[in-house]
Design a protein around this motif. Structure first.
Motif, PDB file in Angstrom:
ATOM      1  N   TRP A   1       5.002  11.544  -0.683  1.00 20.67           N
ATOM      2  CA  TRP A   1       5.046  12.964  -1.023  1.00 20.67           C
ATOM      3  C   TRP A   1       4.547  13.743   0.183  1.00 20.67           C
ATOM      4  CZ3 TRP A   1       7.503  14.953  -5.059  1.00 20.67           C
ATOM      5  CH2 TRP A   1       7.426  16.318  -5.253  1.00 20.67           C
ATOM      6  N   GLY A   2       4.942  14.982   0.260  1.00 16.04           N
ATOM      7  CA  GLY A   2       4.476  15.836   1.331  1.00 16.04           C
ATOM      8  C   GLY A   2       4.482  17.290   0.904  1.00 16.04           C
TER       9      GLY A   2
ATOM     10  N   GLN B   1       3.242  17.349   7.050  1.00 12.70           N
ATOM     11  CA  GLN B   1       2.187  16.888   6.145  1.00 12.70           C
ATOM     12  C   GLN B   1       2.814  15.981   5.090  1.00 12.70           C
ATOM     13  OE1 GLN B   1       0.570  20.937   5.151  1.00 12.70           O
ATOM     14  NE2 GLN B   1      -1.372  20.034   5.821  1.00 12.70           N
ATOM     15  N   VAL B   2       2.782  14.665   5.354  1.00 13.49           N
ATOM     16  CA  VAL B   2       3.384  13.673   4.482  1.00 13.49           C
ATOM     17  C   VAL B   2       2.360  12.573   4.219  1.00 13.49           C
ATOM     18  CG1 VAL B   2       5.321  12.083   4.160  1.00 13.49           C
ATOM     19  CG2 VAL B   2       5.639  14.172   5.500  1.00 13.49           C
TER      20      VAL B   2
ATOM     21  N   GLY C   1       1.978  16.948  -5.026  1.00 14.11           N
ATOM     22  CA  GLY C   1       1.152  18.091  -4.673  1.00 14.11           C
ATOM     23  C   GLY C   1       1.971  19.314  -4.349  1.00 14.11           C
ATOM     24  N   SER C   2       1.319  20.463  -4.371  1.00 14.44           N
ATOM     25  CA  SER C   2       1.966  21.721  -3.988  1.00 14.44           C
ATOM     26  C   SER C   2       1.414  22.253  -2.675  1.00 14.44           C
ATOM     27  CB  SER C   2       1.772  22.765  -5.090  1.00 14.44           C
ATOM     28  OG  SER C   2       0.388  23.026  -5.301  1.00 14.44           O
ATOM     29  N   SER C   3       0.275  21.697  -2.246  1.00 16.79           N
ATOM     30  CA  SER C   3      -0.331  22.073  -0.966  1.00 16.79           C
ATOM     31  C   SER C   3      -1.336  20.993  -0.599  1.00 16.79           C
ATOM     32  CB  SER C   3      -1.037  23.428  -1.081  1.00 16.79           C
ATOM     33  OG  SER C   3      -2.176  23.320  -1.935  1.00 16.79           O
ATOM     34  N   ALA C   4      -1.862  21.058   0.620  1.00 14.06           N
ATOM     35  CA  ALA C   4      -2.849  20.064   1.042  1.00 14.06           C
ATOM     36  C   ALA C   4      -4.118  20.137   0.203  1.00 14.06           C
ATOM     37  CB  ALA C   4      -3.182  20.248   2.515  1.00 14.06           C
TER      38      ALA C   4
ATOM     39  N   PRO D   1     -10.143  19.654  -1.994  1.00 12.68           N
ATOM     40  CA  PRO D   1      -9.529  20.972  -1.787  1.00 12.68           C
ATOM     41  C   PRO D   1     -10.349  21.881  -0.878  1.00 12.68           C
ATOM     42  CG  PRO D   1     -10.546  20.873  -3.954  1.00 12.68           C
ATOM     43  CD  PRO D   1     -10.638  19.489  -3.381  1.00 12.68           C
ATOM     44  N   THR D   2     -11.617  21.502  -0.606  1.00 10.33           N
ATOM     45  CA  THR D   2     -12.462  22.340   0.257  1.00 10.33           C
ATOM     46  C   THR D   2     -12.404  21.907   1.710  1.00 10.33           C
ATOM     47  OG1 THR D   2     -14.443  20.964  -0.035  1.00 10.33           O
ATOM     48  CG2 THR D   2     -14.026  22.672  -1.688  1.00 10.33           C
TER      49      THR D   2
END
Length: 660
Positions: A475-476, A481-482, A518-521, A538-539
């Motif tokens: 996923w990426g 970003q993968v 995911g939808s973002s890093a 997430p932080t």
């Protein structure tokens, strides 16, 4: 009655056989028209029509061309095209002279839920017979009334018989279309673009053959023979065993072959069938050679009539239990099909069949040959090799992805297919491997293989990247970003230079990651066995971040996960059930109709989610309720993806279905 055909066209152009796979060309532009290489030797089998390719800047090109120039060998489909129905691109106006009509409204759909078959062409039905008038006029038939016709450019799907009818035999009527025989005395005749049905009693018919003087013979169970002569049918018999094959030469010369190994010939003087020979093996098919001799096949045996009425000899093929289902001879070439993996020649040699499926019937014109078999597989011999035909690909599918250049499907034994402009074509793989998953962004597509390999497709070429760990899913959140996840709690992140480094966990690793989404890093999740759910910190603002184990998840094995940018998740469990994370806690959501083993899911919003799994199960979420459907007649579904207004699912035996 007139059964109007329900037509669906599929393209297939001559397959280019190469050392590492096959590529269909001619109907559409394929992404791999340039091939990666290290030396000229890597390009030896890439060219066709005598073109000798050379390796230039790690790309196979014709002499005089560079990697930035278009090859002129005919492998290029041409045309940039526009947006296609499946989120990809159409073939473009200059994609060659081949144009196959795309009629999705006429696709064979299930009676429940509006799911339509997209691959294999035969909707998973067994194909039992194939015959042709010429290389550009071929018919294949099988279970569920399916009939597939080849016009030299495209395979066209129609329903010749009723859904309940199995069609077993074909006679190409000279200049007059086709006659097809099947269960319960079914006889179908092509007429005015449709099919007219007759009934020849109630006994299942296994084969049909005709002669140039208008005589037709249809044979079946209990030694039954239906004979058409002088405009009418009469019923005769030969023994009591099911008759599996018939060869009609004229009104006075015909041969029938029985399941118990007996062979009968027609006696025109007494209008009866005389026992001729007992082979001692279960006979399945027969053919007459131009010199008047006959060949027949049965379990582990090839029979030849070498002289006189009773001059038969028997030669072993394979073992005494080798399954042989079909034989054909033309222009000095004899092909025998049956047992998975091989096509046999009369001289005892074998050729790889291009499929792992059982083949039931074969037809040829010289060296070119076609064979059909289980689950709707179609293979063709071009050059010196056999390969699956798009529309007849039945290798298991593990992943689907709607990239910018068409819908992709990946799976077992080097399976790569791409659907552009409503049509599937096989794609040459970077190397032979099992492809576990696929993910893409923009003009880049990553394909996950075994042996710690990830393959990147970009700018018309493949690049192999090593991850040092076997992975299960990709996923990426963008082209740079993968991530990949796998056994041992492994999470790998791809660097911009194509290397893959591990990202640490804050928990143990004695489990296996099965999926990542995911939808973002900062909203990236991975799930696996034992109820392990991890979220990427997430932080964290660094390139490499720790993954945090989430508490409160049920202790159950999760197979896949999908969510929303707000942090809500849905995960499917192999033992059945769908679990929802609302941002603070996990809740199991019941499925109306039962809890099947679910393997994959996708969605468009919190009110529209799809999950698929074993036995062709599809569960749909409308924002309030999960509802179960069974849509593929037992073909398990391993992957599901939403693309535009269409949802695609793929799985066992090449099954691909769609819902619009």
């Amino acid at each position: 009655m007139n059964l109007t055909p329900n037509t669906r066209a599929w393209p297939w152009a001559p397959l280019l056989a190469v050392a590492v796979g096959v590529l269909s060309s001619g109907c559409i532009e394929l992404p791999d028209k340039r091939f990666s290489c290290a030396t000229d030797g890597d390009c030896e089998q890439v060219g066709r029509d005598g073109t000798v390719y050379v390796c230039r800047e790690e790309v196979c090109v014709p002499p005089g061309s560079g990697p930035g120039e278009e090859p002129d060998s005919g492998m290029d489909g041409g045309g940039d095209g526009g947006a296609g129905e499946d989120g990809g691109t159409d073939a473009g106006s200059d994609a060659g002279s081949v144009t196959c009509p795309d009629e999705p409204a006429l696709m064979p759909c299930t009676s429940d839920g509006g799911w339509c078959w997209d691959n294999p062409l035969a909707s998973g039905s067994r194909l039992l017979a194939i015959r042709g008038h010429s290389e550009n006029d071929i018919l294949a038939v099988g279970e569920n009334g399916v009939a597939l016709s080849w016009d030299g450019t495209c395979w066209n799907r129609s329903r010749a018989g009723k859904q309940s009818q199995t069609l077993n035999g074909i006679w190409p009527v000279p200049g007059q279309g086709w006659q097809v025989a099947g269960i319960n005395g079914t006889l179908l005749r092509s007429e005015d673009g449709g099919w007219v049905e007759e009934k020849l009693g109630s006994v299942t018919l296994h084969d049909i053959s005709g002669s140039s003087d208008g005589t037709v013979l249809a044979v079946g169970d209990a030694g039954t023979i239906h004979r058409f002569l002088d405009g009418k049918w009469s019923t005769q018999s030969a023994g009591s065993s099911p008759l599996t094959a018939v060869v009609a030469v004229s009104s006075d010369d015909a041969w029938v072959f029985a399941e118990n190994g007996d062979i009968f010939t027609y006696d025109p003087i007494f209008s009866r069938w005389n026992w001729n020979y007992s082979s001692g093996v279960a006979l399945t098919d027969a053919v007459r050679l131009p010199d008047g001799r006959h060949l027949a096949v049965g379990t582990g045996s090839l029979l030849r009539r070498v002289g006189g009425l009773t001059g038969w000899t028997k030669t072993g093929i394979g073992t005494s239990t080798t399954r042989l289902n079909g034989i054909w001879h033309d222009s000095g070439f004899t092909w025998i099909v049956g047992e998975p993996g091989s096509v046999y020649r009369e001289d005892g040699g074998t050729e790889p069949s291009g499929t792992a499926q059982v083949l039931n019937s074969v037809w040829s014109r010289g060296e070119k040959a076609w064979a059909v078999g289980e689950f709707g597989v179609i293979v063709q011999r071009t050059g010196s090799s056999w390969a699956e035909v798009p529309g007849g690909v039945v290798r298991n599918i593990h992943g689907l992805w709607p990239s910018s250049d068409g819908l992709w499907a990946v799976g077992d034994k080097g399976l790569l297919m791409r659907r552009v402009g409503g049509r599937w074509s096989t794609v040459l793989p970077p190397e032979q491997n099992v492809f576990r998953d696929i993910w893409g962004s923009g003009d880049r597509v990553w394909v996950l293989g075994d042996s710690a390999r990830v393959y990147l497709y970009q700018d018309g070429r493949w690049t192999t990247e090593l991850t040092d760990d076997n992975l299960n899913a990709l996923w990426g959140v963008g082209p740079d970003q993968v991530w990949g996840v796998g056994p041992g709690g492994v999470i790998r992140r791809r660097n911009a230079n194509g290397t893959w480094e591990r990202e640490p966990l804050n928990g143990g690793n004695a489990f296996e990651f099965k999926a990542i989404w995911g939808s973002s890093a900062g909203n990236l999740w991975a799930v696996g066995t034992g109820g392990n759910v991890y979220r990427r910190d997430p932080t964290c603002e660094a390139v490499s971040c720790t993954w945090l184990k989430q508490t409160g998840a049920p202790v159950i094995g999760f197979n896949d996960v999908w969510g929303t940018p707000s942090g809500k998740l849905w995960a499917v469990a192999g033992g059945g059930g769908i679990h929802h994370y609302n941002g603070s806690s996990w809740v199991e959501q019941p499925i109306t109709g039962g809890n099947p083993g679910l393997l994959a899911l996708t969605g468009r919003s919190e009110g529209e989610i799809w999950a698929v799994g074993g036995n062709g199960s599809v569960a749909t979420w409308d924002g309030n309720t999960w509802t179960l459907q069974i849509v593929t007649g037992g073909h398990a579904l391993n992957a599901v993806v939403a693309a535009g207004d269409t949802v695609w699912a793929g799985g066992l035996d090449g099954t691909i279905i769609k819902h619009q």
